[in-house]
Design an enzyme around this catalytic site. Sequence first.
Site, PDB file in Angstrom:
ATOM      1  N   GLU A  10      23.239 -33.261 -62.069  1.00  0.00           N
ATOM      2  CA  GLU A  10      23.505 -33.275 -60.609  1.00  0.00           C
ATOM      3  C   GLU A  10      22.621 -34.349 -59.978  1.00  0.00           C
ATOM      4  O   GLU A  10      21.406 -34.295 -60.104  1.00  0.00           O
ATOM      5  CB  GLU A  10      23.203 -31.885 -60.027  1.00  0.00           C
ATOM      6  CG  GLU A  10      23.078 -31.834 -58.511  1.00  0.00           C
ATOM      7  CD  GLU A  10      24.346 -32.235 -57.761  1.00  0.00           C
ATOM      8  OE1 GLU A  10      25.394 -31.635 -57.974  1.00  0.00           O
ATOM      9  OE2 GLU A  10      24.254 -33.188 -56.944  1.00  0.00           O
TER      10      GLU A  10
ATOM     11  N   GLN B  96      28.482 -25.877 -47.487  1.00  0.00           N
ATOM     12  CA  GLN B  96      29.419 -26.663 -46.674  1.00  0.00           C
ATOM     13  C   GLN B  96      30.206 -25.825 -45.650  1.00  0.00           C
ATOM     14  O   GLN B  96      30.542 -26.342 -44.575  1.00  0.00           O
ATOM     15  CB  GLN B  96      30.377 -27.444 -47.583  1.00  0.00           C
ATOM     16  CG  GLN B  96      29.651 -28.420 -48.510  1.00  0.00           C
ATOM     17  CD  GLN B  96      30.555 -28.972 -49.608  1.00  0.00           C
ATOM     18  OE1 GLN B  96      31.704 -29.328 -49.376  1.00  0.00           O
ATOM     19  NE2 GLN B  96      30.036 -29.039 -50.820  1.00  0.00           N
TER      20      GLN B  96
ATOM     21  N   VAL C  42      27.276 -38.332 -63.739  1.00  0.00           N
ATOM     22  CA  VAL C  42      28.064 -38.527 -64.958  1.00  0.00           C
ATOM     23  C   VAL C  42      29.045 -39.669 -64.697  1.00  0.00           C
ATOM     24  O   VAL C  42      29.620 -39.779 -63.613  1.00  0.00           O
ATOM     25  CB  VAL C  42      28.801 -37.227 -65.337  1.00  0.00           C
ATOM     26  CG1 VAL C  42      29.772 -37.468 -66.486  1.00  0.00           C
ATOM     27  CG2 VAL C  42      27.792 -36.157 -65.690  1.00  0.00           C
TER      28      VAL C  42
ATOM     29  N   CYS D 294      38.926 -26.395 -48.432  1.00  0.00           N
ATOM     30  CA  CYS D 294      39.144 -25.460 -47.339  1.00  0.00           C
ATOM     31  C   CYS D 294      40.241 -25.949 -46.392  1.00  0.00           C
ATOM     32  O   CYS D 294      39.956 -26.548 -45.342  1.00  0.00           O
ATOM     33  CB  CYS D 294      37.875 -25.154 -46.567  1.00  0.00           C
ATOM     34  SG  CYS D 294      38.102 -23.658 -45.577  1.00  0.00           S
TER      35      CYS D 294
ATOM     36  N   ASP E 130      36.571 -27.158 -57.023  1.00  0.00           N
ATOM     37  CA  ASP E 130      37.457 -28.110 -56.348  1.00  0.00           C
ATOM     38  C   ASP E 130      38.017 -29.184 -57.278  1.00  0.00           C
ATOM     39  O   ASP E 130      39.089 -29.731 -57.015  1.00  0.00           O
ATOM     40  CB  ASP E 130      36.703 -28.808 -55.205  1.00  0.00           C
ATOM     41  CG  ASP E 130      36.350 -27.868 -54.060  1.00  0.00           C
ATOM     42  OD1 ASP E 130      36.778 -26.693 -54.089  1.00  0.00           O
ATOM     43  OD2 ASP E 130      35.646 -28.307 -53.132  1.00  0.00           O
TER      44      ASP E 130
ATOM     45  N   LYS F 145      41.368 -24.777 -52.390  1.00  0.00           N
ATOM     46  CA  LYS F 145      40.034 -25.119 -52.902  1.00  0.00           C
ATOM     47  C   LYS F 145      38.951 -24.637 -51.942  1.00  0.00           C
ATOM     48  O   LYS F 145      38.749 -25.232 -50.887  1.00  0.00           O
ATOM     49  CB  LYS F 145      39.943 -26.637 -53.106  1.00  0.00           C
ATOM     50  CG  LYS F 145      40.911 -27.148 -54.172  1.00  0.00           C
ATOM     51  CD  LYS F 145      40.830 -28.636 -54.344  1.00  0.00           C
ATOM     52  CE  LYS F 145      41.874 -29.160 -55.315  1.00  0.00           C
ATOM     53  NZ  LYS F 145      41.761 -28.636 -56.682  1.00  0.00           N
ATOM     54  N   THR F 146      38.275 -23.539 -52.334  1.00  0.00           N
ATOM     55  CA  THR F 146      37.222 -22.985 -51.476  1.00  0.00           C
ATOM     56  C   THR F 146      36.065 -22.452 -52.317  1.00  0.00           C
ATOM     57  O   THR F 146      36.214 -22.192 -53.513  1.00  0.00           O
ATOM     58  CB  THR F 146      37.747 -21.793 -50.631  1.00  0.00           C
ATOM     59  OG1 THR F 146      38.085 -20.715 -51.516  1.00  0.00           O
ATOM     60  CG2 THR F 146      38.958 -22.164 -49.790  1.00  0.00           C
TER      61      THR F 146
ATOM     62  N   ALA G 113      34.913 -19.526 -51.801  1.00  0.00           N
ATOM     63  CA  ALA G 113      35.289 -18.142 -52.062  1.00  0.00           C
ATOM     64  C   ALA G 113      36.087 -18.040 -53.360  1.00  0.00           C
ATOM     65  O   ALA G 113      35.933 -17.075 -54.123  1.00  0.00           O
ATOM     66  CB  ALA G 113      36.117 -17.613 -50.892  1.00  0.00           C
TER      67      ALA G 113
ATOM     68  N   CYS H 108      40.049 -17.995 -46.764  1.00  0.00           N
ATOM     69  CA  CYS H 108      39.787 -18.984 -45.734  1.00  0.00           C
ATOM     70  C   CYS H 108      39.472 -18.251 -44.436  1.00  0.00           C
ATOM     71  O   CYS H 108      40.377 -17.669 -43.822  1.00  0.00           O
ATOM     72  CB  CYS H 108      41.015 -19.881 -45.560  1.00  0.00           C
ATOM     73  SG  CYS H 108      40.660 -21.257 -44.477  1.00  0.00           S
TER      74      CYS H 108
HETATM   75  P1  FAD Z   1      30.769 -28.822 -54.519  1.00  0.00           P
HETATM   76  O1  FAD Z   1      30.110 -27.601 -53.999  1.00  0.00           O
HETATM   77  O2  FAD Z   1      31.178 -29.871 -53.552  1.00  0.00           O
HETATM   78  O3  FAD Z   1      29.785 -29.426 -55.612  1.00  0.00           O
HETATM   79  C1  FAD Z   1      30.078 -30.547 -56.391  1.00  0.00           C
HETATM   80  C2  FAD Z   1      28.766 -31.112 -56.915  1.00  0.00           C
HETATM   81  O4  FAD Z   1      29.024 -32.110 -57.918  1.00  0.00           O
HETATM   82  C3  FAD Z   1      27.960 -31.796 -55.820  1.00  0.00           C
HETATM   83  O5  FAD Z   1      26.660 -31.253 -55.781  1.00  0.00           O
HETATM   84  C4  FAD Z   1      27.956 -33.251 -56.223  1.00  0.00           C
HETATM   85  O6  FAD Z   1      26.746 -33.923 -55.894  1.00  0.00           O
HETATM   86  C5  FAD Z   1      28.140 -33.167 -57.733  1.00  0.00           C
HETATM   87  N1  FAD Z   1      28.716 -34.382 -58.310  1.00  0.00           N
HETATM   88  C6  FAD Z   1      29.650 -35.195 -57.771  1.00  0.00           C
HETATM   89  N2  FAD Z   1      29.875 -36.246 -58.582  1.00  0.00           N
HETATM   90  C7  FAD Z   1      29.089 -36.067 -59.667  1.00  0.00           C
HETATM   91  C8  FAD Z   1      28.871 -36.825 -60.851  1.00  0.00           C
HETATM   92  N3  FAD Z   1      29.509 -37.988 -61.073  1.00  0.00           N
HETATM   93  N4  FAD Z   1      28.000 -36.360 -61.759  1.00  0.00           N
HETATM   94  C9  FAD Z   1      27.328 -35.185 -61.551  1.00  0.00           C
HETATM   95  N5  FAD Z   1      27.483 -34.440 -60.432  1.00  0.00           N
HETATM   96  C10 FAD Z   1      28.356 -34.884 -59.505  1.00  0.00           C
HETATM   97  N6  FAD Z   1      34.831 -22.726 -48.570  1.00  0.00           N
HETATM   98  C11 FAD Z   1      34.926 -21.395 -48.299  1.00  0.00           C
HETATM   99  O7  FAD Z   1      34.984 -20.585 -49.218  1.00  0.00           O
HETATM  100  N7  FAD Z   1      34.979 -20.941 -47.006  1.00  0.00           N
HETATM  101  C12 FAD Z   1      34.886 -21.785 -45.954  1.00  0.00           C
HETATM  102  O8  FAD Z   1      34.893 -21.339 -44.798  1.00  0.00           O
HETATM  103  C13 FAD Z   1      34.773 -23.174 -46.207  1.00  0.00           C
HETATM  104  N8  FAD Z   1      34.683 -24.047 -45.181  1.00  0.00           N
HETATM  105  C14 FAD Z   1      34.452 -25.369 -45.445  1.00  0.00           C
HETATM  106  C15 FAD Z   1      34.277 -26.237 -44.381  1.00  0.00           C
HETATM  107  C16 FAD Z   1      33.994 -27.573 -44.598  1.00  0.00           C
HETATM  108  C17 FAD Z   1      33.815 -28.497 -43.426  1.00  0.00           C
HETATM  109  C18 FAD Z   1      33.865 -28.058 -45.933  1.00  0.00           C
HETATM  110  C19 FAD Z   1      33.513 -29.490 -46.198  1.00  0.00           C
HETATM  111  C20 FAD Z   1      34.059 -27.193 -47.013  1.00  0.00           C
HETATM  112  C21 FAD Z   1      34.365 -25.854 -46.782  1.00  0.00           C
HETATM  113  N9  FAD Z   1      34.584 -24.950 -47.835  1.00  0.00           N
HETATM  114  C22 FAD Z   1      34.742 -23.613 -47.572  1.00  0.00           C
HETATM  115  C23 FAD Z   1      34.810 -25.453 -49.215  1.00  0.00           C
HETATM  116  C24 FAD Z   1      33.645 -25.256 -50.177  1.00  0.00           C
HETATM  117  O9  FAD Z   1      32.465 -25.836 -49.676  1.00  0.00           O
HETATM  118  C25 FAD Z   1      34.016 -25.907 -51.519  1.00  0.00           C
HETATM  119  O10 FAD Z   1      35.292 -25.444 -51.919  1.00  0.00           O
HETATM  120  C26 FAD Z   1      33.011 -25.589 -52.605  1.00  0.00           C
HETATM  121  O11 FAD Z   1      31.756 -26.140 -52.272  1.00  0.00           O
HETATM  122  C27 FAD Z   1      33.495 -26.111 -53.963  1.00  0.00           C
HETATM  123  O12 FAD Z   1      32.503 -25.991 -54.944  1.00  0.00           O
HETATM  124  P2  FAD Z   1      32.386 -27.097 -56.111  1.00  0.00           P
HETATM  125  O13 FAD Z   1      31.183 -26.694 -56.903  1.00  0.00           O
HETATM  126  O14 FAD Z   1      33.684 -27.264 -56.783  1.00  0.00           O
HETATM  127  O15 FAD Z   1      32.084 -28.458 -55.344  1.00  0.00           O
END
Ligand code: FAD
Length: 394
Positions: free
Chosen positions: A35, A43, A78, A161, A295, A303-304, A306, A338
């Site tokens: 990371e 978020q 990565v 989201c 996501d 994609k959330t 939750a 959501c």
């Molecule tokens: P993320 O949490 O985004 O994490 C991905 C990680 O990978 C990051 O830390 C990033 O730095 C890392 N990364 C990226 N590229 C690389 C690389 N090349 N090498 C290594 N690491 C890397 N969800 C809900 O459930 N309810 C809500 O009300 C809601 N509201 C939202 C409102 C907004 C404005 C936003 C932006 C999002 C919202 N979400 C909500 C969505 C939620 O935040 C995401 O769906 C969730 O964070 C997805 O988790 P993830 O681990 O897949 O991605």
Amino acid sequence: MSHHQIVIVGGGTAGITVAARLRNANPSLDIAIIEPSQKHYYQPLWTLVGGGMFKPEESGRDEADLIPYGVTWIKSFVDTFTPQSNHLATRDGETISYDYLIVAPGIQLNWDKVKGLKEAVGKEGVCSNYSIETVASTWESIRNMKQGVALFTQPAGAVKCGGAPQKICYLAEDYFRRNGVRDDVEVIFTTAGPRLFAVDQYREVLEKVAARKGVEPRFRHNLVEIRSATKEAVYRHMDTDEEIIIQYDMIHVTPPMSAPDFVANSELADEAGWVDVDKHTLQHTRFSNVFGIGDASSLPTSKTGAAVRKQAPVLVNNLLSLIQQEPLTASYDGYTSCPVVTGYDSLVLAEFDYSGQPAETFPFAQSKERFSMFLLKKFGLPALYWHGMLRGRV
Ligand code: FAD
């Protein structure tokens, strides 16, 4: 070349949750998280930051404090995957091999897919809740609006989201109303999609919310350019390809998104670029020691965070089974949620699964706007996230 038994790509919502659950299940596992970021953000709070209820910094914690005890943190990006020989390379040129790989780098924001947006966002009424760098500009834009047109956009394709572009629109409308400028502000919600929400039960409620608030929805409108000098938003109609120009005084932009390029360009990707996983087991469809979550995955649900909360225990159970050479029995049903904020004291808590049917938690009709659910979003869910989910407890 360094080696770890389990390598997790991405220390966001999914990466940390899975690492914590794996460590809780078996502290002797050798796990590394790759990371690059120093900070980890909750978020979902950005909607409330954009609405002026929290400061941006209140949404973040130091990544170092969230990496579970005993898990190695490799602070890097990565760059490439070589799944046939179980290794990957980082941007720093390091090669890391693994027995098992979990891919969770989130979704990519493509600011440059809208002409002029990258230069304009964050200034002069162009704002976005979708990054920590720009979220403060949303509250500034809303506060400064006294008259004119307030535009809110939702692009074509998957976004994280799917309800978030609407939430900030309803909050802004409520703010304008409470501050005596509503009669002088036209509020327009544009979306490239054909409707306000995918699930009928919630869509019907949100249509009524928009109508009651005088928010004008414009469907099949895809933002393609921001002309900040003349304050024009340029759209392409998704069906007719017609160019439509709307003059704005403030515009909240949800940028186009996609699978991260380094995933899309790898052998792990499906045709659309997402990590190609089985929609129930979360195991990769071609490389059995690889899993995908969150996501960046091909899971056909909204994609959330939750959704990640329900995906993580499935992935962990199946990975532990695989390590023990047992059948993969845990199954993800597509659950996602959501919480659609409809004002400063109301929220519709949408929860559904792959069937598109509501999969509600509480014993009352969640499609009704409720103050209690707003309090859950503002205070309950952040606590659940930091102290429960990221610790692998809920
Ligand atoms: P993320 O949490 O985004 O994490 C991905 C990680 O990978 C990051 O830390 C990033 O730095 C890392 N990364 C990226 N590229 C690389 C690389 N090349 N090498 C290594 N690491 C890397 N969800 C809900 O459930 N309810 C809500 O009300 C809601 N509201 C939202 C409102 C907004 C404005 C936003 C932006 C999002 C919202 N979400 C909500 C969505 C939620 O935040 C995401 O769906 C969730 O964070 C997805 O988790 P993830 O681990 O897949 O991605």
